[in-house]
Design a protein around this motif. Sequence first.
Motif, PDB file in Angstrom:
ATOM      1  N   SER A  49      -2.238  -5.637   1.184  1.00 37.46           N
ATOM      2  CA  SER A  49      -1.517  -4.648   1.856  1.00 37.46           C
ATOM      3  C   SER A  49      -0.732  -4.069   0.952  1.00 37.46           C
ATOM      4  CB  SER A  49      -0.946  -5.245   2.902  1.00 37.46           C
ATOM      5  OG  SER A  49      -1.534  -5.713   3.958  1.00 37.46           O
ATOM      6  N   GLY A  52      -2.660  -2.101  -1.859  1.00 42.30           N
ATOM      7  CA  GLY A  52      -3.067  -1.034  -1.304  1.00 42.30           C
ATOM      8  C   GLY A  52      -2.012   0.128  -0.957  1.00 42.30           C
ATOM      9  N   ALA A  53      -0.637  -0.352  -0.566  1.00 41.49           N
ATOM     10  CA  ALA A  53       0.427   0.677  -0.198  1.00 41.49           C
ATOM     11  C   ALA A  53       0.859   1.133  -1.541  1.00 41.49           C
ATOM     12  CB  ALA A  53       1.573   0.155   0.407  1.00 41.49           C
ATOM     13  N   GLY A  75      -5.889   4.034  -6.854  1.00 41.71           N
ATOM     14  CA  GLY A  75      -7.101   2.994  -5.902  1.00 41.71           C
ATOM     15  C   GLY A  75      -8.038   4.038  -5.688  1.00 41.71           C
ATOM     16  N   THR A  76      -9.306   3.602  -5.778  1.00 41.16           N
ATOM     17  CA  THR A  76     -10.515   4.408  -5.629  1.00 41.16           C
ATOM     18  C   THR A  76     -11.532   3.308  -4.954  1.00 41.16           C
ATOM     19  OG1 THR A  76     -11.240   4.197  -7.750  1.00 41.16           O
ATOM     20  CG2 THR A  76     -10.231   6.293  -7.274  1.00 41.16           C
ATOM     21  N   PRO A  77     -11.311   2.797  -3.759  1.00 38.18           N
ATOM     22  CA  PRO A  77     -12.249   1.955  -2.943  1.00 38.18           C
ATOM     23  C   PRO A  77     -13.320   2.568  -2.425  1.00 38.18           C
ATOM     24  CG  PRO A  77     -10.279   2.129  -1.701  1.00 38.18           C
ATOM     25  CD  PRO A  77      -9.980   2.813  -3.142  1.00 38.18           C
ATOM     26  N   LEU A  94     -15.097   2.924   0.450  1.00 39.07           N
ATOM     27  CA  LEU A  94     -14.686   2.344   1.745  1.00 39.07           C
ATOM     28  C   LEU A  94     -15.931   2.128   2.610  1.00 39.07           C
ATOM     29  CD1 LEU A  94     -11.295   4.231   2.273  1.00 39.07           C
ATOM     30  CD2 LEU A  94     -11.572   2.213   1.899  1.00 39.07           C
ATOM     31  N   GLY A 103      -7.874  -8.308   2.272  1.00 38.29           N
ATOM     32  CA  GLY A 103      -7.112  -8.401   3.388  1.00 38.29           C
ATOM     33  C   GLY A 103      -7.586  -8.434   4.956  1.00 38.29           C
ATOM     34  N   ILE A 104      -8.561  -7.748   5.216  1.00 42.65           N
ATOM     35  CA  ILE A 104      -9.274  -7.741   6.534  1.00 42.65           C
ATOM     36  C   ILE A 104      -9.954  -9.215   6.721  1.00 42.65           C
ATOM     37  CG2 ILE A 104     -11.152  -6.455   7.760  1.00 42.65           C
ATOM     38  CD1 ILE A 104     -10.653  -4.174   6.178  1.00 42.65           C
ATOM     39  N   GLY A 123     -11.274   7.867  -2.638  1.00 41.73           N
ATOM     40  CA  GLY A 123     -10.373   6.749  -2.568  1.00 41.73           C
ATOM     41  C   GLY A 123      -9.309   6.698  -1.284  1.00 41.73           C
ATOM     42  N   SER A 124      -8.455   5.781  -1.315  1.00 39.14           N
ATOM     43  CA  SER A 124      -7.409   5.882  -0.289  1.00 39.14           C
ATOM     44  C   SER A 124      -6.722   7.155   0.166  1.00 39.14           C
ATOM     45  CB  SER A 124      -6.573   4.669  -0.651  1.00 39.14           C
ATOM     46  OG  SER A 124      -6.942   3.647  -0.965  1.00 39.14           O
ATOM     47  N   GLU A 131      -3.300   6.678   4.739  1.00 40.02           N
ATOM     48  CA  GLU A 131      -3.732   5.368   5.023  1.00 40.02           C
ATOM     49  C   GLU A 131      -2.630   4.557   4.266  1.00 40.02           C
ATOM     50  OE1 GLU A 131      -7.421   4.517   3.174  1.00 40.02           O
ATOM     51  OE2 GLU A 131      -7.051   2.421   3.139  1.00 40.02           O
ATOM     52  N   ARG A 132      -2.291   5.004   3.134  1.00 44.18           N
ATOM     53  CA  ARG A 132      -1.096   4.519   2.408  1.00 44.18           C
ATOM     54  C   ARG A 132       0.295   4.475   2.989  1.00 44.18           C
ATOM     55  NH1 ARG A 132      -3.795   7.235  -2.178  1.00 44.18           N
ATOM     56  NH2 ARG A 132      -2.138   8.782  -2.031  1.00 44.18           N
ATOM     57  N   LEU A 186       0.022   1.623   5.533  1.00 47.53           N
ATOM     58  CA  LEU A 186       0.041   0.371   4.899  1.00 47.53           C
ATOM     59  C   LEU A 186       1.775   0.166   4.517  1.00 47.53           C
ATOM     60  CD1 LEU A 186      -2.818   0.161   2.437  1.00 47.53           C
ATOM     61  CD2 LEU A 186      -2.263  -1.378   4.590  1.00 47.53           C
ATOM     62  N   ARG A 187       2.416   1.135   3.859  1.00 52.08           N
ATOM     63  CA  ARG A 187       3.653   1.058   3.525  1.00 52.08           C
ATOM     64  C   ARG A 187       4.710   0.770   4.844  1.00 52.08           C
ATOM     65  NH1 ARG A 187       3.900   6.038  -0.839  1.00 52.08           N
ATOM     66  NH2 ARG A 187       2.536   5.081  -2.050  1.00 52.08           N
ATOM     67  N   THR A 246      -1.514  -5.791   9.939  1.00 54.49           N
ATOM     68  CA  THR A 246      -1.427  -4.610   8.880  1.00 54.49           C
ATOM     69  C   THR A 246      -3.185  -4.364   8.510  1.00 54.49           C
ATOM     70  OG1 THR A 246       0.507  -5.215   7.965  1.00 54.49           O
ATOM     71  CG2 THR A 246      -0.674  -3.762   6.663  1.00 54.49           C
ATOM     72  N   PRO A 247      -4.034  -5.174   8.452  1.00 57.07           N
ATOM     73  CA  PRO A 247      -5.305  -4.694   7.916  1.00 57.07           C
ATOM     74  C   PRO A 247      -5.808  -4.128   9.124  1.00 57.07           C
ATOM     75  CG  PRO A 247      -5.045  -6.980   7.336  1.00 57.07           C
ATOM     76  CD  PRO A 247      -3.636  -6.751   8.190  1.00 57.07           C
ATOM     77  N   ARG A 268      -4.642  -0.662   9.166  1.00 51.79           N
ATOM     78  CA  ARG A 268      -5.483   0.100   8.312  1.00 51.79           C
ATOM     79  C   ARG A 268      -6.897   0.647   8.880  1.00 51.79           C
ATOM     80  NH1 ARG A 268      -6.278  -2.144   2.157  1.00 51.79           N
ATOM     81  NH2 ARG A 268      -6.452  -0.222   1.180  1.00 51.79           N
ATOM     82  N   LEU A 269      -7.386  -0.262   9.616  1.00 50.57           N
ATOM     83  CA  LEU A 269      -8.774   0.172  10.032  1.00 50.57           C
ATOM     84  C   LEU A 269      -8.672   1.511  11.040  1.00 50.57           C
ATOM     85  CD1 LEU A 269     -10.172  -3.218  10.520  1.00 50.57           C
ATOM     86  CD2 LEU A 269     -10.976  -1.664   8.859  1.00 50.57           C
ATOM     87  N   LEU A 291      -8.130   4.548   9.103  1.00 49.39           N
ATOM     88  CA  LEU A 291      -9.163   4.956   8.643  1.00 49.39           C
ATOM     89  C   LEU A 291     -10.265   5.547   9.786  1.00 49.39           C
ATOM     90  CD1 LEU A 291     -10.602   1.984   6.504  1.00 49.39           C
ATOM     91  CD2 LEU A 291     -10.309   4.444   5.426  1.00 49.39           C
TER      92      LEU A 291
END
Lengths: 260, 126
Positions: A59, A62-63, A69-71, A73, A188-189, B20-21, B25-26, B29-30, B85-86, B89-90, B93
Motif C-alpha cells: 500500500s 503504491g501510494a 508505477g505502471t502495473p 492491472l 497486498g491483496i 498504470g495506477s 487510486e493513489r 491508498l494515501r 486498504t487492498p 483499492r479494489l 479500481l
Amino acid sequence: MTAQSFPWLIVTGALTGLIGSLLGVGGGVFLVPVLVLLFHVPMHLAVGTSLVVVVTTSSTVGALRGAAGTPNLPLGLVLELSTLVGAIGGGLVAGLVPARALVAIFGLILLPIGVLMWKRNRPAAAATPATSGYQVRNLPAGLSVSFLAGAISGLLGVGGGIVKIPALTLLCGVPTKVAVATSNFMIGITAAASVFLYIGRREVEPMLTAAVVVGVMIGSGFGLALGRKLEGWQIRRVFAALLWITATQMLLRAGGWWLR
Amino acid sequence: MSLSSRLHRAIQNAADRGDGSTRAERVVLRFFVLTSAALFLAGLAGTIAAGRTASTPNLPELLQALPSESSDDLLLLALLTLCATPLARLVALTVIHLRPGRLTVALLAIVVMAMLGLGFLLGLHD
C-alpha cells in the motif's frame, strides 16, 4: 514483548520496508527470520505480523510511487484469482502445521528464493525500458505459478513477489518494471486474504505489529528514494547471500540446534 | 466473445497502452495508509504510556473495537484500517474502470473482492 524492544522493532520494520521497496518484494523473507531468530517471536505470530507488513509495503509503495508505477492491472487481477485460492489454502494449512515444521519449511523455501534473487535482473535484463507495447503470453503458466506464490504467501507470511516477478518476466513476457509494479499491486491483496485467517486464530499481536508497521512505512519511503540511486542487482546479490545464511539458521533452529 | 478472449483482450489493451495506477487510486491508498499510521502511532504511544500490553484479538473482537477510543482499541482500529486498504483499492479500481465502460476489469475487481471477503468470513469462523 518489553517496552525496550519497541525501538528495535521499529528499526527492524524500517529495514524491512527499505529492503522491500528496494527489491520490489514484500519484505517477509527478511522480517520473519529476524522476528523468530532475534526477537524469539513464535513462528505463527511472526508469519501473521509479516502478512500485515506485506499489506503495508504494497500500500505504501503504491501510494508513493506515483506515475512511475505502471502495473498491468487486468493481468494482476486475473493472476490474483489463482493466487488468492493458494493464499487462503496456505493460510488454512498453516493453522494445522506445528511451529517447528513451519520454521523448517521457511528455511527450505529460502534456499531457492536466494537463487532466484541472485539470478534475477542482471544488468542486461534491467536495461529493458519498455512499459507499454509488449505482448503478454503464457497466461496458464502464470496462473499456475501465481497459485504457488499465493500458497507460499499464506503459509509463510511472505509476499511471494520473488516468485511472481520472474514468472511475469520470463513466462509471461512482461517488462521488468511492469512486473515489479504488478507484483507489488498483487502482494497486498494476497496478504490481506490470508491475514484474516491469522487474526481469526489470534496470531496477529497488535503492539508488535504496530511497532513493525510504523518502521515499514518510514523505511519504504526511504527505499523508494534510495532505489533511484543504487544498482538494484548488486543489492539483490548481497541480499541473496544473506538469505542463504538465514535459511541455514532457520533450518538449525527447526532441528533444535540454534545456539542462543 | 468468450470469457477467456475478453480477459486476454483486457490484459493486452493495458499492455499496449501502458496503463498504470490512476491518481484517484493513489489518493485512496494515501488516505488509508496515513490514517492507519496515525492510529498506530496514537495507539502505540497511549498503550506504552499506560504501561499496558494490548490483548491479541480474534476477528469478532477486532470488529468490536470500531466504536471505541481507548488506546488498545486504536491499535485494533489501525490494524483493521490497514487490512482494509487492498479492499478500498479494489473498490476504487472498480469505480475507475466502470466509468469508461471497461466492464471486464471492473468485474474482475469485484470477483477478487468477493474472494477477499471469503478470506474474511473464514477468519471470522476460524
